[in-house]
Design a protein around this motif. Structure first.
Motif, PDB file in Angstrom:
ATOM      1  N   THR A  73      11.284 -23.260   4.475  1.00 39.80           N
ATOM      2  CA  THR A  73      11.199 -22.890   3.175  1.00 39.80           C
ATOM      3  C   THR A  73      10.935 -21.187   3.052  1.00 39.80           C
ATOM      4  O   THR A  73      11.680 -20.417   2.589  1.00 39.80           O
ATOM      5  CB  THR A  73      10.159 -23.248   2.110  1.00 39.80           C
ATOM      6  OG1 THR A  73       8.957 -23.289   2.977  1.00 39.80           O
ATOM      7  CG2 THR A  73      10.602 -24.709   1.898  1.00 39.80           C
ATOM      8  N   HIS A  74       9.986 -21.046   4.148  1.00 40.91           N
ATOM      9  CA  HIS A  74       9.699 -19.638   4.450  1.00 40.91           C
ATOM     10  C   HIS A  74       8.700 -19.489   5.676  1.00 40.91           C
ATOM     11  O   HIS A  74       8.502 -20.439   6.225  1.00 40.91           O
ATOM     12  CB  HIS A  74       9.116 -18.838   3.257  1.00 40.91           C
ATOM     13  CG  HIS A  74       7.796 -19.749   2.564  1.00 40.91           C
ATOM     14  ND1 HIS A  74       7.348 -20.950   2.409  1.00 40.91           N
ATOM     15  CD2 HIS A  74       6.490 -18.913   2.556  1.00 40.91           C
ATOM     16  CE1 HIS A  74       6.271 -20.951   2.099  1.00 40.91           C
ATOM     17  NE2 HIS A  74       5.823 -19.679   1.905  1.00 40.91           N
ATOM     18  N   TYR A  75       8.465 -18.312   6.090  1.00 40.71           N
ATOM     19  CA  TYR A  75       7.798 -18.169   7.374  1.00 40.71           C
ATOM     20  C   TYR A  75       6.277 -17.926   7.359  1.00 40.71           C
ATOM     21  O   TYR A  75       5.650 -17.259   8.145  1.00 40.71           O
ATOM     22  CB  TYR A  75       8.427 -17.039   8.350  1.00 40.71           C
ATOM     23  CG  TYR A  75       9.708 -17.453   8.827  1.00 40.71           C
ATOM     24  CD1 TYR A  75       9.460 -18.049  10.172  1.00 40.71           C
ATOM     25  CD2 TYR A  75      10.961 -17.127   8.340  1.00 40.71           C
ATOM     26  CE1 TYR A  75      10.422 -18.576  10.982  1.00 40.71           C
ATOM     27  CE2 TYR A  75      11.922 -17.894   9.204  1.00 40.71           C
ATOM     28  CZ  TYR A  75      11.810 -18.341  10.302  1.00 40.71           C
ATOM     29  OH  TYR A  75      12.890 -18.857  11.066  1.00 40.71           O
ATOM     30  N   HIS A  76       5.687 -18.076   6.068  1.00 42.21           N
ATOM     31  CA  HIS A  76       4.168 -18.041   5.876  1.00 42.21           C
ATOM     32  C   HIS A  76       3.431 -19.123   7.178  1.00 42.21           C
ATOM     33  O   HIS A  76       3.967 -20.148   7.295  1.00 42.21           O
ATOM     34  CB  HIS A  76       3.681 -18.289   4.622  1.00 42.21           C
ATOM     35  CG  HIS A  76       3.572 -17.254   3.800  1.00 42.21           C
ATOM     36  ND1 HIS A  76       3.435 -17.433   2.196  1.00 42.21           N
ATOM     37  CD2 HIS A  76       3.254 -15.764   4.070  1.00 42.21           C
ATOM     38  CE1 HIS A  76       3.306 -16.122   1.608  1.00 42.21           C
ATOM     39  NE2 HIS A  76       3.382 -15.308   2.772  1.00 42.21           N
ATOM     40  N   MET A  77       2.598 -18.735   7.532  1.00 39.59           N
ATOM     41  CA  MET A  77       1.960 -19.362   8.799  1.00 39.59           C
ATOM     42  C   MET A  77       1.892 -20.933   8.445  1.00 39.59           C
ATOM     43  O   MET A  77       1.906 -21.654   9.268  1.00 39.59           O
ATOM     44  CB  MET A  77       0.768 -18.766   9.210  1.00 39.59           C
ATOM     45  CG  MET A  77      -0.060 -19.408  10.469  1.00 39.59           C
ATOM     46  SD  MET A  77       1.076 -19.222  12.012  1.00 39.59           S
ATOM     47  CE  MET A  77       0.737 -17.704  12.520  1.00 39.59           C
ATOM     48  N   ASP A  78       1.267 -21.030   7.212  1.00 41.49           N
ATOM     49  CA  ASP A  78       0.864 -22.423   7.026  1.00 41.49           C
ATOM     50  C   ASP A  78       1.933 -23.298   6.714  1.00 41.49           C
ATOM     51  O   ASP A  78       1.921 -24.759   6.461  1.00 41.49           O
ATOM     52  CB  ASP A  78      -0.128 -22.470   5.405  1.00 41.49           C
ATOM     53  CG  ASP A  78       0.750 -21.869   4.177  1.00 41.49           C
ATOM     54  OD1 ASP A  78       1.226 -20.872   4.380  1.00 41.49           O
ATOM     55  OD2 ASP A  78       0.641 -22.401   3.197  1.00 41.49           O
ATOM     56  N   HIS A  79       3.239 -22.825   6.873  1.00 38.45           N
ATOM     57  CA  HIS A  79       4.349 -23.673   6.474  1.00 38.45           C
ATOM     58  C   HIS A  79       5.235 -23.910   7.964  1.00 38.45           C
ATOM     59  O   HIS A  79       6.069 -24.552   8.085  1.00 38.45           O
ATOM     60  CB  HIS A  79       5.303 -23.144   5.581  1.00 38.45           C
ATOM     61  CG  HIS A  79       4.839 -23.373   4.497  1.00 38.45           C
ATOM     62  ND1 HIS A  79       5.470 -24.390   3.350  1.00 38.45           N
ATOM     63  CD2 HIS A  79       3.889 -22.682   3.752  1.00 38.45           C
ATOM     64  CE1 HIS A  79       4.599 -24.447   2.394  1.00 38.45           C
ATOM     65  NE2 HIS A  79       3.756 -23.383   2.198  1.00 38.45           N
ATOM     66  N   VAL A  80       4.840 -22.979   9.012  1.00 37.91           N
ATOM     67  CA  VAL A  80       5.541 -23.013  10.317  1.00 37.91           C
ATOM     68  C   VAL A  80       4.570 -23.343  11.694  1.00 37.91           C
ATOM     69  O   VAL A  80       4.961 -23.055  12.637  1.00 37.91           O
ATOM     70  CB  VAL A  80       6.091 -21.650  10.360  1.00 37.91           C
ATOM     71  CG1 VAL A  80       7.217 -21.332   9.340  1.00 37.91           C
ATOM     72  CG2 VAL A  80       5.467 -20.621  10.601  1.00 37.91           C
ATOM     73  N   ILE A 140      10.299 -17.564  -5.920  1.00 37.22           N
ATOM     74  CA  ILE A 140       9.633 -16.267  -6.283  1.00 37.22           C
ATOM     75  C   ILE A 140       8.392 -16.250  -5.404  1.00 37.22           C
ATOM     76  O   ILE A 140       7.530 -16.995  -6.099  1.00 37.22           O
ATOM     77  CB  ILE A 140       9.103 -16.174  -7.768  1.00 37.22           C
ATOM     78  CG1 ILE A 140      10.599 -16.034  -8.595  1.00 37.22           C
ATOM     79  CG2 ILE A 140       8.678 -14.799  -8.077  1.00 37.22           C
ATOM     80  CD1 ILE A 140      10.675 -16.149 -10.023  1.00 37.22           C
ATOM     81  N   HIS A 141       8.085 -15.484  -4.497  1.00 40.31           N
ATOM     82  CA  HIS A 141       6.954 -15.741  -3.492  1.00 40.31           C
ATOM     83  C   HIS A 141       6.645 -14.374  -2.960  1.00 40.31           C
ATOM     84  O   HIS A 141       7.662 -13.291  -2.990  1.00 40.31           O
ATOM     85  CB  HIS A 141       7.303 -16.887  -2.793  1.00 40.31           C
ATOM     86  CG  HIS A 141       6.112 -17.309  -2.058  1.00 40.31           C
ATOM     87  ND1 HIS A 141       4.743 -17.636  -2.813  1.00 40.31           N
ATOM     88  CD2 HIS A 141       5.636 -17.614  -0.791  1.00 40.31           C
ATOM     89  CE1 HIS A 141       3.976 -18.141  -1.929  1.00 40.31           C
ATOM     90  NE2 HIS A 141       4.381 -18.304  -0.543  1.00 40.31           N
ATOM     91  N   SER A 142       5.431 -14.241  -2.281  1.00 42.91           N
ATOM     92  CA  SER A 142       5.376 -12.947  -1.522  1.00 42.91           C
ATOM     93  C   SER A 142       6.145 -12.783  -0.361  1.00 42.91           C
ATOM     94  O   SER A 142       5.909 -11.741   0.321  1.00 42.91           O
ATOM     95  CB  SER A 142       3.657 -12.885  -1.161  1.00 42.91           C
ATOM     96  OG  SER A 142       3.160 -14.128  -0.557  1.00 42.91           O
ATOM     97  N   THR A 161       9.135 -25.239  -2.923  1.00 42.18           N
ATOM     98  CA  THR A 161       7.704 -24.510  -2.605  1.00 42.18           C
ATOM     99  C   THR A 161       8.080 -23.655  -1.713  1.00 42.18           C
ATOM    100  O   THR A 161       8.847 -23.738  -0.722  1.00 42.18           O
ATOM    101  CB  THR A 161       6.794 -25.707  -2.318  1.00 42.18           C
ATOM    102  OG1 THR A 161       5.612 -25.054  -2.273  1.00 42.18           O
ATOM    103  CG2 THR A 161       7.256 -26.373  -1.234  1.00 42.18           C
ATOM    104  N   ASP A 162       7.289 -22.250  -1.539  1.00 39.07           N
ATOM    105  CA  ASP A 162       6.401 -22.022  -2.656  1.00 39.07           C
ATOM    106  C   ASP A 162       6.957 -20.872  -3.438  1.00 39.07           C
ATOM    107  O   ASP A 162       7.779 -19.955  -3.244  1.00 39.07           O
ATOM    108  CB  ASP A 162       5.074 -21.044  -2.000  1.00 39.07           C
ATOM    109  CG  ASP A 162       4.366 -21.950  -0.688  1.00 39.07           C
ATOM    110  OD1 ASP A 162       4.630 -23.312  -0.635  1.00 39.07           O
ATOM    111  OD2 ASP A 162       3.743 -21.592   0.075  1.00 39.07           O
ATOM    112  N   THR A 163       6.477 -20.999  -4.749  1.00 36.82           N
ATOM    113  CA  THR A 163       6.879 -20.216  -5.856  1.00 36.82           C
ATOM    114  C   THR A 163       6.138 -20.187  -7.250  1.00 36.82           C
ATOM    115  O   THR A 163       5.411 -20.792  -7.415  1.00 36.82           O
ATOM    116  CB  THR A 163       8.279 -21.019  -6.364  1.00 36.82           C
ATOM    117  OG1 THR A 163       9.065 -19.862  -7.253  1.00 36.82           O
ATOM    118  CG2 THR A 163       8.174 -22.162  -7.112  1.00 36.82           C
TER     119      THR A 163
END
Ligand SMILES: [Zn+2]
Ligand SMILES: [Zn+2]
Ligand SMILES: [Zn+2]
Length: 255
Positions: A73-80, A140-142, A161-163
């Motif tokens: 979904t995205h490259y925030h640390m808690d997801h990868v 819509i996320h940072s 997620t995340d949004t």
């Protein structure tokens, strides 16, 4: 299609380290109430697709050769975070589909190991995995972040997620379809102050009700849950019904 929720909490998980609130205390005492970071597993035709890579037991749970594809979904640390362990492994290369984020996370692009980051998902440009059509949906996320719509033989579910809210074009895409399950980020109890709500990175429960009203999914499953939302939910059971669910870890959804 079978979807298994591998985790249904935000990065702080449940129980939160050191927290003595009622939700965290119950989860300390009863392992079935614990929640890991949000991610999911899609199984279809004997193949496995991971939606984000952060499960603490990921390497043991999915031995080499068992993961067909990873969809981020995205490259925030808690997801990868599990990709850092996975990339140094042996075995077949694993394709990783992800948003076209030029930075990625840390040095994953520079040292991919057995991971292949060359497949980039673009908003509303469908691609196929097995015989499932996957459509990336802007969120819509940072950090650049995509949800995904999955369609197979007239059935549809979405993982969002995340949004914080949904862009109008994403809502329109969802409203035009008979979405059987909308799995969506909900981290907060109702936030009265609009300015405060807009400053957050995740949905509150009142946004969920608005999205449900506009998109009319048959079922809405909430994930990326926090202990504060869960404490609020326990005090307000009237908000939940047969089509609005708090998801739990290891829950299976057949679509
Ligand atoms: Zn997150
Ligand atoms: Zn707590
Ligand atoms: Zn995030």
């Amino acid at each position: 299609m079978k979807l298994t929720l591998l985790g249904t909490a935000g990065s702080e998980m449940v129980p939160v380290y050191g927290c003595e609130c009622s939700v965290c205390t119950q989860a300390q005492n009863d392992p079935s109430l614990r929640r890991e970071k949000a991610s999911a597993l899609l199984e279809h035709n004997g193949h496995k697709l991971l939606l984000d890579a952060n499960a603490p037991d990921l390497l043991k749970r999915f031995p080499s050769g068992s993961i067909d594809t990873i969809l981020l979904t995205h490259y925030h640390m808690d997801h990868v975070i599990s990709l850092f362990d996975l990339r140094t492994g042996k075995g077949p290369t694993i394709p990783v589909f992800s948003p076209d984020d030029p930075r990625g996370c840390d040095d994953l692009y520079k040292h991919p190991g057995c991971l292949d980051f060359s497949s980039r998902a673009k908003p509303f440009e469908p691609f196929h995995w097995q015989d499932i059509t996957i459509t990336p949906l802007p969120l819509i996320h940072s950090k650049l972040c995509l949800g995904y719509g999955f369609e197979y033989q007239g059935k549809c579910f979405a993982y969002l997620t995340d949004t914080n809210g949904l862009p109008p074009e994403t809502e329109a895409w969802l409203a035009q379809r008979n979405v059987e399950w909308m799995i969506i980020d909900c981290s907060f109890p109702p936030i009265e102050c609009e300015q405060l709500r807009l400053s957050k990175n995740h949905n509150d429960i009142s946004q969920i009700l608005d999205i449900s009203e506009r998109c009319q999914p048959a079922n809405m499953g909430l994930t990326h849950l926090s202990h504060t939302l869960l404490e609020w939910a326990h005090a307000h059971p009237e908000f939940f019904n047969q089509s609005l669910h708090l998801l739990r870890d290891n829950q299976e959804i057949k679509i």
